[in-house]
Design an enzyme around this catalytic site. Structure first.
Site, PDB file in Angstrom:
ATOM      1  N   HIS A 217     -83.253  16.887 -47.124  1.00  0.00           N
ATOM      2  CA  HIS A 217     -83.905  17.816 -48.040  1.00  0.00           C
ATOM      3  C   HIS A 217     -83.493  19.268 -47.742  1.00  0.00           C
ATOM      4  CE1 HIS A 217     -86.302  17.687 -44.452  1.00  0.00           C
ATOM      5  NE2 HIS A 217     -87.087  18.657 -44.864  1.00  0.00           N
TER       6      HIS A 217
ATOM      7  N   THR B 199     -96.938  20.313 -42.983  1.00  0.00           N
ATOM      8  CA  THR B 199     -96.370  19.132 -43.607  1.00  0.00           C
ATOM      9  C   THR B 199     -96.919  17.913 -42.864  1.00  0.00           C
ATOM     10  OG1 THR B 199     -94.396  19.451 -42.259  1.00  0.00           O
ATOM     11  CG2 THR B 199     -94.300  20.229 -44.541  1.00  0.00           C
TER      12      THR B 199
ATOM     13  N   ASP C 272     -84.498  21.973 -50.133  1.00  0.00           N
ATOM     14  CA  ASP C 272     -85.904  22.394 -50.059  1.00  0.00           C
ATOM     15  C   ASP C 272     -86.129  23.340 -48.886  1.00  0.00           C
ATOM     16  OD1 ASP C 272     -86.516  20.772 -52.234  1.00  0.00           O
ATOM     17  OD2 ASP C 272     -87.064  19.072 -50.967  1.00  0.00           O
TER      18      ASP C 272
ATOM     19  N   SER D  13     -95.011  14.997 -46.579  1.00  0.00           N
ATOM     20  CA  SER D  13     -93.938  15.077 -45.604  1.00  0.00           C
ATOM     21  C   SER D  13     -92.827  15.954 -46.196  1.00  0.00           C
ATOM     22  CB  SER D  13     -93.411  13.671 -45.320  1.00  0.00           C
ATOM     23  OG  SER D  13     -92.290  13.721 -44.479  1.00  0.00           O
ATOM     24  N   GLY D  14     -92.133  16.700 -45.346  1.00  0.00           N
ATOM     25  CA  GLY D  14     -91.092  17.616 -45.824  1.00  0.00           C
ATOM     26  C   GLY D  14     -90.095  16.981 -46.778  1.00  0.00           C
TER      27      GLY D  14
ATOM     28  N   ASP E  72     -92.071  20.557 -48.164  1.00  0.00           N
ATOM     29  CA  ASP E  72     -91.465  21.891 -48.105  1.00  0.00           C
ATOM     30  C   ASP E  72     -91.585  22.587 -49.461  1.00  0.00           C
ATOM     31  OD1 ASP E  72     -90.779  21.456 -45.456  1.00  0.00           O
ATOM     32  OD2 ASP E  72     -88.755  20.782 -45.937  1.00  0.00           O
TER      33      ASP E  72
ATOM     34  N   ARG F 226     -85.973  31.000 -48.464  1.00  0.00           N
ATOM     35  CA  ARG F 226     -85.733  32.036 -49.486  1.00  0.00           C
ATOM     36  C   ARG F 226     -87.048  32.583 -50.033  1.00  0.00           C
ATOM     37  NH1 ARG F 226     -85.488  32.661 -54.825  1.00  0.00           N
ATOM     38  NH2 ARG F 226     -86.028  30.526 -55.299  1.00  0.00           N
TER      39      ARG F 226
ATOM     40  N   ASP G  38     -84.430  22.501 -37.412  1.00  0.00           N
ATOM     41  CA  ASP G  38     -83.329  22.044 -36.569  1.00  0.00           C
ATOM     42  C   ASP G  38     -82.004  22.431 -37.220  1.00  0.00           C
ATOM     43  OD1 ASP G  38     -81.475  20.717 -35.044  1.00  0.00           O
ATOM     44  OD2 ASP G  38     -82.420  18.752 -35.203  1.00  0.00           O
TER      45      ASP G  38
ATOM     46  N   THR H 120     -95.731  16.778 -39.156  1.00  0.00           N
ATOM     47  CA  THR H 120     -96.021  17.865 -38.214  1.00  0.00           C
ATOM     48  C   THR H 120     -97.528  17.996 -38.026  1.00  0.00           C
ATOM     49  OG1 THR H 120     -94.016  19.058 -38.844  1.00  0.00           O
ATOM     50  CG2 THR H 120     -95.746  20.329 -37.757  1.00  0.00           C
TER      51      THR H 120
ATOM     52  N   HIS I 274     -89.138  20.271 -37.745  1.00  0.00           N
ATOM     53  CA  HIS I 274     -88.276  19.107 -37.898  1.00  0.00           C
ATOM     54  C   HIS I 274     -88.446  18.198 -36.686  1.00  0.00           C
ATOM     55  CE1 HIS I 274     -85.449  21.236 -40.950  1.00  0.00           C
ATOM     56  NE2 HIS I 274     -86.501  20.691 -41.527  1.00  0.00           N
TER      57      HIS I 274
END
Length: 168
Positions: A112, A57, A115, A79-80, A85, A121, A105, A60, A31
């Site tokens: 999001h 992503t 996501d 991008s996330g 994600d 998970r 973060d 990053t 993040h």
């Protein structure tokens, strides 16, 4: 109903996507407020990461690419917040990722968040090591299992979801 000529092998009722990578396949996500920490960590572990196939992503990955002066190939996802994600979660579910380094973060709400939660998970569900901070990232990347993913992939693939009692 017609059958396709080259139907992939089925295990249970899920098509198994063949793995051809002999190198560890690593995902890198951070993040915004953690990107500098990710860059510092990646530069410190440049030698080990150079022997991996890297996915990241978009932001990053671009940040890491600039910091490492383009000496490593990084496959960029979206991008996330724009679906990166979710793309990474899909790669995890397909068995294509060996480890995730996700410096998220916990103090800043993300647009999001659902996501992010899904990605965490899926990593747990599919038994993919996931580091959410520098300490856990250092432990994972320094593990003897990290550099030789073949046996771990084989063991994880044989166990499947049946090894997790909550997924039965």
């Amino acid at each position: 109903m017609t059958q396709r000529a080259n139907t992939p092998a089925m295990t249970g009722k899920v098509t198994q996507i063949p793995r051809t990578e002999a190198r560890p396949v690593v995902a890198l996500v951070a993040h915004d407020r953690r990107k500098d920490e990710m860059v510092e960590w990646a530069l410190f572990n440049r030698g080990t990461l150079s022997r991996c196939s890297l996915y990241a992503t978009r932001t990053t990955g671009a940040t890491l690419h600039d910091a490492m002066q383009a000496d490593m190939d990084i496959h960029l996802l979206l991008s996330g917040p724009l679906g990166g994600d979710a793309q990474l979660g899909s790669l995890i579910a397909e068995g294509r990722i060996d480890a995730v380094f996700f410096f998220w973060d916990p103090l800043t709400p993300q647009p999001h968040d659902v996501d992010v939660k899904a990605l965490l998970r899926l990593a747990v569900l599919y038994d993919v090591p996931i580091a959410c901070n520098r300490s856990s990232a250092d432990h994972i990347i320094s593990s003897p299992l990290f550099t030789v993913p073949e046996q771990y992939r084989k063991d994880r693939g044989q166990a499947g979801l049946s090894s997790t009692p909550w997924a039965r």
